[in-house]
Write an enzyme that holds these catalytic residues in place. Structure first.
Site, PDB file in Angstrom:
ATOM      1  N   SER A  94      47.653   1.926 -22.358  1.00  0.00           N
ATOM      2  CA  SER A  94      47.527   0.895 -21.475  1.00  0.00           C
ATOM      3  C   SER A  94      47.769  -0.313 -22.038  1.00  0.00           C
ATOM      4  O   SER A  94      46.643  -0.961 -22.400  1.00  0.00           O
ATOM      5  CB  SER A  94      46.721   0.631 -20.182  1.00  0.00           C
ATOM      6  OG  SER A  94      47.194  -0.398 -19.387  1.00  0.00           O
ATOM      7  N   HIS A 154      51.812   2.599 -21.497  1.00  0.00           N
ATOM      8  CA  HIS A 154      51.460   2.473 -19.849  1.00  0.00           C
ATOM      9  C   HIS A 154      51.733   0.824 -19.866  1.00  0.00           C
ATOM     10  O   HIS A 154      50.736   0.102 -20.392  1.00  0.00           O
ATOM     11  CB  HIS A 154      50.227   2.818 -19.766  1.00  0.00           C
ATOM     12  CG  HIS A 154      49.884   2.934 -18.357  1.00  0.00           C
ATOM     13  ND1 HIS A 154      50.431   3.950 -17.509  1.00  0.00           N
ATOM     14  CD2 HIS A 154      49.268   2.106 -17.404  1.00  0.00           C
ATOM     15  CE1 HIS A 154      50.163   3.618 -16.252  1.00  0.00           C
ATOM     16  NE2 HIS A 154      49.220   2.402 -16.108  1.00  0.00           N
ATOM     17  N   ASP A 186      51.398  -1.951 -16.866  1.00  0.00           N
ATOM     18  CA  ASP A 186      51.063  -2.186 -15.519  1.00  0.00           C
ATOM     19  C   ASP A 186      51.834  -3.321 -15.267  1.00  0.00           C
ATOM     20  O   ASP A 186      51.172  -4.793 -15.465  1.00  0.00           O
ATOM     21  CB  ASP A 186      49.200  -2.414 -15.595  1.00  0.00           C
ATOM     22  CG  ASP A 186      48.804  -1.076 -15.814  1.00  0.00           C
ATOM     23  OD1 ASP A 186      48.908  -0.097 -15.061  1.00  0.00           O
ATOM     24  OD2 ASP A 186      48.009  -1.077 -16.891  1.00  0.00           O
ATOM     25  N   MET A 223      51.688  -5.785 -11.995  1.00  0.00           N
ATOM     26  CA  MET A 223      50.945  -6.127 -10.864  1.00  0.00           C
ATOM     27  C   MET A 223      51.455  -7.483 -10.340  1.00  0.00           C
ATOM     28  O   MET A 223      51.903  -8.345 -11.110  1.00  0.00           O
ATOM     29  CB  MET A 223      49.428  -6.296 -11.355  1.00  0.00           C
ATOM     30  CG  MET A 223      49.032  -5.016 -11.840  1.00  0.00           C
ATOM     31  SD  MET A 223      47.003  -5.450 -12.303  1.00  0.00           S
ATOM     32  CE  MET A 223      46.624  -4.156 -13.286  1.00  0.00           C
ATOM     33  N   HIS A 268      54.049   1.696 -14.423  1.00  0.00           N
ATOM     34  CA  HIS A 268      53.147   1.829 -13.337  1.00  0.00           C
ATOM     35  C   HIS A 268      53.383   0.257 -12.261  1.00  0.00           C
ATOM     36  O   HIS A 268      52.571  -0.768 -12.890  1.00  0.00           O
ATOM     37  CB  HIS A 268      51.569   1.951 -13.844  1.00  0.00           C
ATOM     38  CG  HIS A 268      50.667   2.034 -12.659  1.00  0.00           C
ATOM     39  ND1 HIS A 268      49.372   2.043 -12.958  1.00  0.00           N
ATOM     40  CD2 HIS A 268      50.801   2.310 -11.532  1.00  0.00           C
ATOM     41  CE1 HIS A 268      48.646   2.126 -11.928  1.00  0.00           C
ATOM     42  NE2 HIS A 268      49.503   2.407 -10.829  1.00  0.00           N
ATOM     43  N   MET A 297      52.268  -1.659  -9.630  1.00  0.00           N
ATOM     44  CA  MET A 297      51.252  -1.850  -8.505  1.00  0.00           C
ATOM     45  C   MET A 297      51.745  -3.187  -7.603  1.00  0.00           C
ATOM     46  O   MET A 297      51.307  -4.249  -8.062  1.00  0.00           O
ATOM     47  CB  MET A 297      49.909  -2.298  -9.158  1.00  0.00           C
ATOM     48  CG  MET A 297      49.384  -0.811  -9.475  1.00  0.00           C
ATOM     49  SD  MET A 297      47.892  -1.048 -11.041  1.00  0.00           S
ATOM     50  CE  MET A 297      49.068  -1.245 -12.383  1.00  0.00           C
ATOM     51  N   MET A 301      44.817   7.785  -9.277  1.00  0.00           N
ATOM     52  CA  MET A 301      43.853   6.523  -9.900  1.00  0.00           C
ATOM     53  C   MET A 301      42.362   7.073  -9.846  1.00  0.00           C
ATOM     54  O   MET A 301      42.081   7.507  -8.821  1.00  0.00           O
ATOM     55  CB  MET A 301      44.108   5.341  -9.093  1.00  0.00           C
ATOM     56  CG  MET A 301      45.521   4.743  -8.987  1.00  0.00           C
ATOM     57  SD  MET A 301      46.079   4.106 -10.679  1.00  0.00           S
ATOM     58  CE  MET A 301      44.907   3.166 -10.947  1.00  0.00           C
ATOM     59  N   PHE A 334      42.505  -3.797 -12.450  1.00  0.00           N
ATOM     60  CA  PHE A 334      41.869  -4.520 -13.475  1.00  0.00           C
ATOM     61  C   PHE A 334      41.709  -3.347 -14.566  1.00  0.00           C
ATOM     62  O   PHE A 334      41.327  -2.272 -14.087  1.00  0.00           O
ATOM     63  CB  PHE A 334      40.595  -5.324 -13.068  1.00  0.00           C
ATOM     64  CG  PHE A 334      40.879  -6.048 -12.396  1.00  0.00           C
ATOM     65  CD1 PHE A 334      41.426  -7.528 -12.935  1.00  0.00           C
ATOM     66  CD2 PHE A 334      40.778  -6.152 -10.662  1.00  0.00           C
ATOM     67  CE1 PHE A 334      41.584  -8.633 -11.878  1.00  0.00           C
ATOM     68  CE2 PHE A 334      41.107  -7.218  -9.798  1.00  0.00           C
ATOM     69  CZ  PHE A 334      41.355  -8.376 -10.204  1.00  0.00           C
ATOM     70  N   ASP A 342      44.386   7.802 -14.400  1.00  0.00           N
ATOM     71  CA  ASP A 342      44.358   6.202 -14.916  1.00  0.00           C
ATOM     72  C   ASP A 342      43.374   5.420 -14.311  1.00  0.00           C
ATOM     73  O   ASP A 342      42.970   5.250 -13.121  1.00  0.00           O
ATOM     74  CB  ASP A 342      45.732   5.517 -14.369  1.00  0.00           C
ATOM     75  CG  ASP A 342      45.896   4.120 -14.830  1.00  0.00           C
ATOM     76  OD1 ASP A 342      45.275   3.546 -15.715  1.00  0.00           O
ATOM     77  OD2 ASP A 342      46.731   3.306 -14.130  1.00  0.00           O
ATOM     78  N   GLY A 378      39.308   3.751 -16.596  1.00  0.00           N
ATOM     79  CA  GLY A 378      38.192   4.310 -16.920  1.00  0.00           C
ATOM     80  C   GLY A 378      38.172   5.460 -17.863  1.00  0.00           C
ATOM     81  O   GLY A 378      37.063   6.223 -18.257  1.00  0.00           O
ATOM     82  N   GLY A 428      43.409   2.258 -21.372  1.00  0.00           N
ATOM     83  CA  GLY A 428      43.550   0.869 -21.786  1.00  0.00           C
ATOM     84  C   GLY A 428      42.349   0.359 -22.711  1.00  0.00           C
ATOM     85  O   GLY A 428      42.536   0.309 -24.002  1.00  0.00           O
TER      86      GLY A 428
HETATM   87  C1  DX5 Z   1      44.069  -0.478 -13.571  1.00  0.00           C
HETATM   88  C2  DX5 Z   1      45.394  -0.104 -14.316  1.00  0.00           C
HETATM   89  C3  DX5 Z   1      45.128   0.619 -15.453  1.00  0.00           C
HETATM   90  C4  DX5 Z   1      44.373  -0.065 -16.471  1.00  0.00           C
HETATM   91  C5  DX5 Z   1      43.248   1.065 -17.401  1.00  0.00           C
HETATM   92  O1  DX5 Z   1      44.809  -0.931 -12.236  1.00  0.00           O
HETATM   93  O2  DX5 Z   1      46.445   0.660 -13.791  1.00  0.00           O
HETATM   94  O3  DX5 Z   1      46.348   1.289 -16.447  1.00  0.00           O
HETATM   95  O4  DX5 Z   1      44.958  -0.613 -17.759  1.00  0.00           O
HETATM   96  O5  DX5 Z   1      42.478   0.496 -17.917  1.00  0.00           O
HETATM   97  P1  DX5 Z   1      40.998   1.170 -18.408  1.00  0.00           P
HETATM   98  O6  DX5 Z   1      41.288   2.478 -19.273  1.00  0.00           O
HETATM   99  O7  DX5 Z   1      40.407   0.021 -19.586  1.00  0.00           O
HETATM  100  O8  DX5 Z   1      40.542   1.475 -17.150  1.00  0.00           O
HETATM  101 ZN    ZN Z   2      48.008   1.623 -14.821  1.00  0.00          ZN
END
Ligand code: DX5
Ligand code: ZN
Length: 237
Positions: free
Chosen positions: A23, A46, A48, A50, A79, A81, A150, A156, A188, A190, A210
């Site tokens: 990510s 990936h 994101d 937002m 992705h 959001m 998720m 975040f 996706d 953690g 990420g």
């Molecule tokens: C969170 C995003 C993820 C995020 C994951 O809302 O959708 O893609 O970048 O980041 P990590 O891998 O650090 O949890």
């Molecule tokens: Zn994501």
């Protein structure tokens, strides 16, 4: 006929068992082309998107995705959001994103939107937040190429993997194996050296990471370490 900007590296229908999608949320937004080049073995990038409404964070949109498509041959895993994905998602597919994922609860017409994404030549993904059950979407499996579960509340990077999602990953894996095993199961949030094994063991096959990739000294090495662990744990390769 315009110029086809779609990435050439993508093998959209490949039956690849384990895939890693770093990510760029954790990358340096001022140097996205370099950050993409830093992960040459990534299966996807990936992205994101937002909007500050569906999630309490604001990142980037279509113009940045269009620029990124020109800067890398790695396919983009967008992705979304965002609110009203029915309105916005098809444009990401039309721009050339290899995969476009919408959130189920944000969509008013998910079937129509997933079909629009596919019609534009992209893979269509449907995402569920940690508290959303997967069972109500069983009949939509034929409309999607990927189901995203998720493993953090979206918004975040750098959050802690939620183990409470593991039973749902197992149930989703069973559901997909019963109905259409070609649909990918993405997790996706953690995902790291500490957590990828249990997600893979539960049945996930596409892993977004990420901070575990872009926070590492050696992002490319981090990808290979994650991939090796997922392969061992998942037995899907
Ligand atoms: C969170 C995003 C993820 C995020 C994951 O809302 O959708 O893609 O970048 O980041 P990590 O891998 O650090 O949890
Ligand atoms: Zn994501």
């Amino acid at each position: 006929m315009g110029v086809d900007l779609r990435p050439i590296k993508a093998v959209y229908t490949a039956d690849v068992a384990i895939q890693i999608s770093p990510s760029i949320l954790s990358a340096d937004f001022a140097h996205l082309a370099d950050e993409a080049a830093a992960v040459p073995t990534a299966d996807w990038l990936h992205v994101d998107v937002m909007d500050g409404h569906f999630v309490p964070n604001l990142t980037l949109g279509l113009p940045v995705v269009e620029s990124l498509l020109k800067a890398t041959s790695t396919p983009l895993d967008c992705h979304l959001m965002i609110e009203d994905p029915d309105r916005w998602a098809p444009a990401y597919a039309e721009a050339g994103a290899g995969s476009v994922t919408i959130h189920a609860k944000a969509a008013n017409a998910p079937v129509r939107t997933l079909r629009e994404i596919r019609k534009q030549g992209s893979r269509a993904g449907l995402a569920l937040n940690p508290a959303e059950p997967v069972e109500p979407y069983a009949d939509l499996i034929g409309e999607m190429d990927m189901l995203l579960l998720m493993t953090v509340e979206p918004g975040f990077g750098g959050q802690k993997f939620l183990d409470l999602v593991l039973p749902k990953i197992r149930r989703a894996r069973e559901m997909l194996d019963d109905r259409d095993a070609s649909v990918w199961l993405q997790v996706d949030g953690g995902v790291s050296d500490e957590t990828i094994e249990r997600a893979a063991e539960a049945g996930a096959d596409v892993f977004v990471a990420g901070s575990a990739v872009y926070g590492a000294q050696d992002p490319a090495g981090a990808i290979e370490s994650l991939r090796a662990q997922a392969r061992r744990a998942g037995g899907r390769d």
